[in-house]
Design an enzyme around this catalytic site. Sequence first.
Site, PDB file in Angstrom:
ATOM      1  N   HIS A   1     -44.038  -0.401  14.918  1.00  0.00           N
ATOM      2  CA  HIS A   1     -44.629   1.195  15.021  1.00  0.00           C
ATOM      3  C   HIS A   1     -44.232   1.988  16.301  1.00  0.00           C
ATOM      4  O   HIS A   1     -44.010   1.491  17.248  1.00  0.00           O
ATOM      5  CB  HIS A   1     -46.362   1.081  15.062  1.00  0.00           C
ATOM      6  CG  HIS A   1     -46.780   2.562  15.320  1.00  0.00           C
ATOM      7  ND1 HIS A   1     -46.808   3.263  14.139  1.00  0.00           N
ATOM      8  CD2 HIS A   1     -47.453   3.069  16.336  1.00  0.00           C
ATOM      9  CE1 HIS A   1     -47.601   4.139  14.289  1.00  0.00           C
ATOM     10  NE2 HIS A   1     -47.701   4.196  15.567  1.00  0.00           N
TER      11      HIS A   1
ATOM     12  N   GLU B   1       0.784  -1.223   0.118  1.00  0.00           N
ATOM     13  CA  GLU B   1       0.164  -0.096  -0.029  1.00  0.00           C
ATOM     14  C   GLU B   1       0.824   1.366  -0.059  1.00  0.00           C
ATOM     15  O   GLU B   1       1.826   1.295   0.610  1.00  0.00           O
ATOM     16  CB  GLU B   1      -0.882  -0.095   1.279  1.00  0.00           C
ATOM     17  CG  GLU B   1      -1.581   1.196   1.533  1.00  0.00           C
ATOM     18  CD  GLU B   1      -2.484   1.778   0.240  1.00  0.00           C
ATOM     19  OE1 GLU B   1      -2.620   3.133   0.080  1.00  0.00           O
ATOM     20  OE2 GLU B   1      -3.230   0.922  -0.400  1.00  0.00           O
TER      21      GLU B   1
ATOM     22  N   GLY C   1      -5.675   0.618   5.124  1.00  0.00           N
ATOM     23  CA  GLY C   1      -7.031   0.472   5.057  1.00  0.00           C
ATOM     24  C   GLY C   1      -7.774   0.783   3.861  1.00  0.00           C
ATOM     25  O   GLY C   1      -8.869   0.555   3.428  1.00  0.00           O
ATOM     26  N   GLY C   2      -7.157   1.438   2.853  1.00  0.00           N
ATOM     27  CA  GLY C   2      -7.480   1.877   1.719  1.00  0.00           C
ATOM     28  C   GLY C   2      -8.514   3.384   1.577  1.00  0.00           C
ATOM     29  O   GLY C   2      -8.373   3.868   2.668  1.00  0.00           O
TER      30      GLY C   2
ATOM     31  N   CYS D   1     -11.943   4.006   1.797  1.00  0.00           N
ATOM     32  CA  CYS D   1     -12.901   4.082   2.541  1.00  0.00           C
ATOM     33  C   CYS D   1     -12.798   4.658   3.796  1.00  0.00           C
ATOM     34  O   CYS D   1     -13.488   5.406   4.089  1.00  0.00           O
ATOM     35  CB  CYS D   1     -13.758   2.774   2.398  1.00  0.00           C
ATOM     36  SG  CYS D   1     -15.283   2.511   3.299  1.00  0.00           S
TER      37      CYS D   1
END
Length: 462
Positions: free
Chosen positions: A444, A36, A41-42, A44
Site C-alpha cells: 500500500h 536483414e 533488431g527489427g 520493435c
Amino acid sequence: MAAIERYDVVVLGCGEAGKFIAWTLAKEGKRAVVIERRYVGGSCPNIACLPSKNEVQSAKVAKYLQRSKEFGMVVADGWRVDMAEVYARKRKMVDGLIEMHRENFAKSGAELLMGSGKFVGERRLEVALQAGGTRVIEGEMVFLNMGSRAQRIETPGLADAAPLTHVEALDLEAVPEHLIVLGGGYVGLELAQAMRRFGSRVTVLERSARLLPREDEDVSEALLQLFRDEGIEVVMNAHVERVEGRSGARVKVWLAGGAVLEGSHLLAATGRTPNTDGIGLDLAGVKTTAKGFVQVNDRLETTAANVWALGDCAGSPLFTHIAFDDFRIVRDNLHGAKRTTTGRLVPSCMFTDPELARVGLNESAAKQQGIACRTAKIPAVAVLRARTLGETRGFLKVVVGATDDRILGFTAFIAEAGELLPTVQLAMNGGVSYPVLREMIFTHPTISEAFVPLLSAIPKRA
C-alpha cells in the site's frame, strides 16, 4: 550465380523471434546468419514499439505541464513543445538499441548480413547486399521472420496523397497543424493522443460504429470520452470515398454522406499486411494463406521441410511478446519438446494515457461464446494510488466463472494498466482461483492493490 555458402541456420528478417533464434543456436555452436534489409533488431526497437512509447512518454510530460498548477507547480515563463528535441530523444534511444543489438550479434557469433533476400530454391536465398554485390546462402534450417508493414486501403487518391504510416509519423520534427488519422486501432489512437498533446489538431476516422469494437462497450465509450475531453475529434462509421492533396502540405478527405475534412497531414493506420510478397516463397515450397501469411501448423512449421515461420509473417497475434514466445516454442521443440501455439494466453496493452490492458475474455466475448460468468467492475477513483497520482480516470473489470472461481479475463483502463497483467496471467496459467488473489497482501499504496476491492466485488455464485 555466386558460389553457394552453407549455414546451419539461416534467418530471413531480424525481428524479435528471428534474432533470438539466431543468437541462441549460434551460442550452441551452429553457424548462423540473419539476413536483414534495413533495421538492425527489427521493427520493435527501430520504428514501432519502443520508439512509439518513447514519444508517448514525451506527450505524457506535455500533459503534466498543462496540468502543472494542479500539482502545485508554477511554470513562470510558459512552455512549448520542441518536436525536433522529441525526435532527438527518440533517436538517441534507438541508436543505443541498435548498438546493443550489434553487440549481441558479436557476442553470440551469429552473422548479421544487411541486404534483401529472396528464395531461388529450397532453403536457398540470393541476397542483394546493401554494400553492393550478391551472395547465395543455403541453410540446413531456415526461419522466416519477415514481419509486417502498414496496410494501405484501396481508396481513390490515397496512394498519391503519400500518407504517413507510424514510421514517418515518429520521424516528424514539427507538430502537424491538423492530423487526420485513418483508423481507430492501437497505432492510430496512441499517435492521435500523442500528437494532440504536442499541440496538433487531430481528427480520427473510424469505420466501425465504435472504437475498438472487440472490447466491451463501456471500454469503447470510455476511450471516446477520453479523446473528446482532450479535444480530439472522433468520427465513427467513417467511410472514406476519396482523398486529394498530399500529406505534409494539404489534404482533403471525402466521406460517404458528403462530409469533407481538410488537414495538413494524413496518417494511415488501418491494419497490417505480411511482408511475404516478392521473395520467392513458392520456389522454397512455402505456401501462404489467402491473406498472405505464411501457412504454419501449431508448431510454426511451414509446408517446406526444415523451414519455420515466426511472428507477424506467420499470422501470430501482432505483438512483439508473441513473436518472442514463438521463438521459445521453436527453440524448445528443436530440443525435443512438444510445445504448440494452441491455447496460449495472449495479453495486450494499448499505450494511450491511461493505458488499456486486457488478458483473457472480456464480458462481451464470454457472452458471445455462451460462457456463463460473473463480472465485477470498480472505478479508478476507488484505487487510492490513483488518487495520489491524480489519475482517477478509468476502471478495472474482471470476468470469472459462474459456477467456479476461475478467472476468465481481466480488463484495466487505468494508469499503468499494463503492469497489472502479469499478476492475472500467473493466476490464470496456474489455475489459481480468484479468492486466493483477493486475499493476497499487496503493498500500500500501489495500483495492484486494486485487486482486493475488485475481486471483493464479484457476486456470489448463484
